[in-house]
Scaffold this motif. Structure first.
Motif, mmCIF file in Angstrom:
data_model
loop_
_atom_site.group_PDB
_atom_site.id
_atom_site.type_symbol
_atom_site.label_atom_id
_atom_site.label_comp_id
_atom_site.label_asym_id
_atom_site.label_seq_id
_atom_site.Cartn_x
_atom_site.Cartn_y
_atom_site.Cartn_z
ATOM 1 N N VAL A 142 33.999 45.003 39.772
ATOM 2 C CA VAL A 142 34.613 44.633 40.126
ATOM 3 C C VAL A 142 35.700 43.514 39.931
ATOM 4 O O VAL A 142 35.228 42.793 39.643
ATOM 5 N N ALA A 143 36.279 43.921 40.575
ATOM 6 C CA ALA A 143 38.001 42.255 40.143
ATOM 7 C C ALA A 143 38.763 42.772 41.508
ATOM 8 O O ALA A 143 39.022 43.944 41.605
ATOM 9 N N TRP A 144 39.055 41.481 41.347
ATOM 10 C CA TRP A 144 40.331 41.649 42.783
ATOM 11 C C TRP A 144 41.134 40.146 42.937
ATOM 12 O O TRP A 144 40.505 39.801 41.829
ATOM 13 N N ALA A 145 42.133 40.627 43.195
ATOM 14 C CA ALA A 145 43.399 39.522 43.207
ATOM 15 C C ALA A 145 44.156 40.115 44.305
ATOM 16 O O ALA A 145 45.571 40.259 44.369
ATOM 17 N N GLN A 146 43.869 40.104 45.842
ATOM 18 C CA GLN A 146 44.003 40.065 46.863
ATOM 19 C C GLN A 146 45.780 39.790 47.220
ATOM 20 O O GLN A 146 46.034 39.034 47.004
ATOM 21 N N HIS A 147 46.280 41.003 47.581
ATOM 22 C CA HIS A 147 47.457 41.137 48.184
ATOM 23 C C HIS A 147 48.693 40.384 46.502
ATOM 24 O O HIS A 147 49.952 40.584 46.696
ATOM 25 N N THR A 148 48.165 40.940 46.053
ATOM 26 C CA THR A 148 48.621 40.653 44.076
ATOM 27 C C THR A 148 48.291 41.388 43.820
ATOM 28 O O THR A 148 49.346 42.522 43.237
ATOM 29 N N GLY A 149 47.271 41.960 43.550
ATOM 30 C CA GLY A 149 46.332 43.481 43.077
ATOM 31 C C GLY A 149 45.828 43.169 40.833
ATOM 32 O O GLY A 149 46.602 42.156 41.193
ATOM 33 N N ILE A 150 45.309 44.300 40.865
ATOM 34 C CA ILE A 150 44.682 43.611 39.837
ATOM 35 C C ILE A 150 45.483 44.628 38.511
ATOM 36 O O ILE A 150 46.060 45.556 38.908
ATOM 37 N N ASP A 151 46.538 44.153 37.483
ATOM 38 C CA ASP A 151 46.363 44.721 36.627
ATOM 39 C C ASP A 151 45.409 45.282 35.219
ATOM 40 O O ASP A 151 46.131 46.223 34.423
ATOM 41 N N ALA A 152 45.086 44.374 35.101
ATOM 42 C CA ALA A 152 44.300 45.002 33.613
ATOM 43 C C ALA A 152 42.305 43.591 33.755
ATOM 44 O O ALA A 152 42.510 43.229 34.521
ATOM 45 N N VAL A 153 41.382 44.740 33.218
ATOM 46 C CA VAL A 153 40.015 44.309 33.517
ATOM 47 C C VAL A 153 39.688 44.401 32.011
ATOM 48 O O VAL A 153 39.811 45.402 30.904
ATOM 49 N N LYS A 174 38.402 50.626 31.916
ATOM 50 C CA LYS A 174 38.712 51.909 32.203
ATOM 51 C C LYS A 174 39.185 51.193 33.942
ATOM 52 O O LYS A 174 38.148 50.945 35.053
ATOM 53 N N LEU A 175 40.409 51.213 34.489
ATOM 54 C CA LEU A 175 40.592 50.246 35.692
ATOM 55 C C LEU A 175 40.635 52.040 36.884
ATOM 56 O O LEU A 175 41.967 53.292 36.390
ATOM 57 N N ALA A 176 39.571 52.000 38.039
ATOM 58 C CA ALA A 176 39.992 53.080 38.842
ATOM 59 C C ALA A 176 41.229 53.101 40.312
ATOM 60 O O ALA A 176 42.069 51.509 39.335
ATOM 61 N N GLU A 177 41.436 53.895 40.015
ATOM 62 C CA GLU A 177 42.951 53.900 41.507
ATOM 63 C C GLU A 177 42.527 52.933 42.488
ATOM 64 O O GLU A 177 41.406 52.390 43.084
ATOM 65 N N VAL A 178 43.517 52.481 42.911
ATOM 66 C CA VAL A 178 43.066 51.634 44.236
ATOM 67 C C VAL A 178 44.644 52.462 45.464
ATOM 68 O O VAL A 178 44.951 52.544 45.185
ATOM 69 N N PRO A 179 44.110 52.112 47.125
ATOM 70 C CA PRO A 179 45.214 52.169 48.125
ATOM 71 C C PRO A 179 46.820 51.466 47.896
ATOM 72 O O PRO A 179 47.303 51.585 48.401
ATOM 73 N N GLY A 180 46.252 50.036 47.264
ATOM 74 C CA GLY A 180 46.538 48.885 47.773
ATOM 75 C C GLY A 180 46.814 48.329 46.913
ATOM 76 O O GLY A 180 45.653 47.830 46.405
ATOM 77 N N PRO A 181 47.298 47.234 46.713
ATOM 78 C CA PRO A 181 47.364 45.438 46.808
ATOM 79 C C PRO A 181 45.884 44.648 46.628
ATOM 80 O O PRO A 181 45.472 43.293 46.162
ATOM 81 N N ASP A 182 45.748 44.905 48.343
ATOM 82 C CA ASP A 182 45.081 44.019 49.060
ATOM 83 C C ASP A 182 42.941 44.554 48.538
ATOM 84 O O ASP A 182 42.637 43.738 49.545
ATOM 85 N N THR A 183 42.735 45.635 47.699
ATOM 86 C CA THR A 183 41.748 45.935 47.711
ATOM 87 C C THR A 183 40.819 45.323 46.589
ATOM 88 O O THR A 183 41.854 45.213 45.349
ATOM 89 N N TRP A 184 39.068 44.419 46.059
ATOM 90 C CA TRP A 184 39.071 45.336 45.360
ATOM 91 C C TRP A 184 39.323 46.547 43.904
ATOM 92 O O TRP A 184 39.973 47.257 44.653
#
Length: 546
Positions: A461-472, A485-495
């Motif tokens: 997992v990766a996190w950057a709350q309220h900015t969002g993760i763009d790449a790993v 490969k990145l999983a989907e997320v509902p918004g920028p506030d989650t891992w």
């Protein structure tokens, strides 16, 4: 015999049981007065406050969420040893037993008085516990001895020598007269050790200590608060969270699930005993640099428009690759709405929030007011907040480490300034403001795991709350970085979950990961400890392939 006829082991046992009775009675009284008045809790809280930051960091790294239990256990072990020593010393001088308990009573009382909001009534558990312990020690040592008659030898009278027909007062015995045997005469009483009476008294003391402790815990309110929590009917959110998109969770064995179950969510706070707050008695006061101070009840909050949001929380004490991060769906009232209602003054830049147990944290006003889902949260993953996580109300602010945002059991918000007030952790060496740093973690395989050669999955997992993760990106043995490969997320506030396939070859291999947030910032390779504003560096693990 004298009091010293009681062996050392018996004195130590009497002291240990007396200490248990003292703590049991104190716990019972604290169940009525309040849990913070229990002297063991007060001593533990004082120890936490006085401990230097490096020691706190060591405790969290070493013991994790069990750090408070270890501290309380350490305090109890010390008390047990000292109580035993007091009992051994009191065998010969009972006054030493009273003096020993009195010293610890004074220390406990001083610790209680240092806690926020305490008064004279909060001293009752310490005072009554001390008296009960001292009395029990005298009683047990009294039972350890029994008075028995003392018999002393006395020479039998000898016939007087006769000189000239008169008795000679020199009582000379003729040389050929045999000496008569001594006889035993009663000569008072002495104290002898009575093992049986001591052990029956000890058994009674253990029963009293245990019963008082259990009753005190029940009176402490956990059952009442649990019942009140079970009765809470959560309203439907006025603003529900977005449905979780397909592909939000890879469901890879060993990979942290997108939603962390409440039972698995990390807990890091300063509370030795989890506060038991009845929602029917809870209020939140908002005051300070506002035009209209507000006081809200729990019913008031439930009656306001509620917002639901998926937010990942992170503790600043988390080491690179550490466990103190988790994601949940929260329900609560937007903090910004309440603060606008109170009328924020233009010079305010800090919210000094206070927990019911006296903990404080300072949250930047601009972060709360910038449109993010900063909440006075009442629910977590579809149920009222667990007691361990702040029931009835806590703060949740995306993008900030918990020590400057996530006050549990919150009861007071003072709108103020950073140059006017100081929160709990700031004078202890931590930064005033704690924006979360971009981080990533490898969950599978685990460090030190043995992996079979061939195609295998690396994920985390990766996190950057309220900015969002763009790449790993992932690299093996210092080679080229490969995009995961990145999983989907509902918004920028989650891992965000990530995974990558790797063709593992036999031998020992080092795997590293790094993340880049949506603002283009790639986490630094430079390692840094959690203090003062969050750890940095690449999470690195070693695996053996066979």
């Amino acid at each position: 015999m004298s009091k010293s006829s009681v062996p050392a082991w018996a004195g130590g046992l009497a002291g240990l049981v007396s200490g248990g009775v003292a703590l049991g009675v104190a716990r019972l009284v604290a169940g009525v007065v309040g849990p913070s008045s229990f002297p063991v809790v007060a001593v533990g809280d004082t120890a936490i406050d006085a401990a230097p930051a490096p020691l706190k960091d060591f405790a969290i790294r070493t013991f994790g969420e069990n750090d408070k239990a270890v501290l309380v256990g350490g305090v109890l072990v010390v008390l047990a040893v000292v109580a035993a020593v007091i009992g051994v010393s009191a065998r010969r001088r009972p006054s030493l037993g009273i003096a020993g308990f009195a010293v610890f009573g004074v220390l406990g009382a001083l610790a209680v008085l240092t806690r926020p909001g305490t008064g004279a009534v909060d001293l009752l558990p310490t005072v009554l516990g001390t008296l009960a312990g001292a009395w029990t020690l005298r009683w047990l040592l009294g039972r350890a001895t029994t008075l028995v008659p003392a018999w002393a030898p006395e020479r039998a009278p000898q016939p007087a020598a006769v000189h000239g027909g008169a008795a000679d007062d020199r009582h000379e015995v003729p040389a050929d007269e045999p000496e008569r045997p001594a006889v035993m005469r009663p000569g008072g009483a002495v104290a002898e050790f009575d093992r049986r009476r001591l052990l029956t008294g000890v058994a009674g003391g253990v029963v009293v200590a245990g019963a008082a402790t259990v009753l005190g815990q029940q009176l402490g309110g956990r059952q009442a608060v649990d019942a009140a929590r079970a009765d809470v009917a959560l309203p439907r959110p006025t603003t529900p969270a977005r449905p979780l998109p397909a592909g939000v969770d890879f469901k890879i064995p060993g990979l942290s699930p997108f939603v962390t179950p409440n039972r698995d969510f990390y807990r890091v706070d300063t509370a030795i005993v989890v506060p038991q707050v009845n929602p029917n008695e809870w209020t939140l006061r908002i005051h300070g640099l506002v035009d209209r101070p507000i006081e809200l009840t729990y019913a008031d909050l439930l009656g306001r428009p509620l917002t639901e949001a998926d937010v990942t929380l992170t503790c600043v004490s988390n080491e690179v690759g550490g466990p103190y991060v988790g994601n949940a769906r929260w329900l609560g009232v937007r903090m910004a709405d309440v603060l606008r209602e109170a009328g924020l003054r233009s010079d305010a830049d800090m919210l000094l929030s206070t927990s019911v147990d006296g903990f404080t944290c300072g949250t930047p006003v601009d972060v709360v007011m910038d449109g993010r889902d900063a909440l006075f949260a009442i629910a977590m993953n579809g149920e009222p907040l667990p007691v361990d996580h702040g029931f009835p109300v806590r703060q949740v602010v995306p993008g900030l480490y918990g020590y400057v945002s996530a006050t549990k059991w919150v009861v007071d918000i003072k709108v103020t300034r950073f140059d006017a007030d100081v929160a709990y952790w700031t004078p202890r060496g931590w930064a005033e403001k704690g924006p979360i740093k971009t981080q990533s973690r490898i969950d599978v395989p685990g460090s030190g795991d043995k992996v079979k050669a061939g195609r295998t999955t690396i994920a985390g997992v990766a996190w950057a709350q309220h900015t969002g993760i763009d790449a790993v990106e992932v690299r093996v043995d210092g080679g080229q970085w490969r995009v995961a490969k990145l999983a989907e997320v509902p918004g920028p506030d989650t891992w965000r979950q990530w995974s990558i396939d790797w063709d593992a070859t036999p031998g020992e291999h080092t795997i590293q990961v790094r993340a880049t947030d949506a603002a283009g910032r790639t986490q630094t390779e430079q390692p840094a400890p959690p203090a003062p504003d969050g750890a940095t560096g690449y999470h690195t693990i070693t695996v053996r392939v066979s």
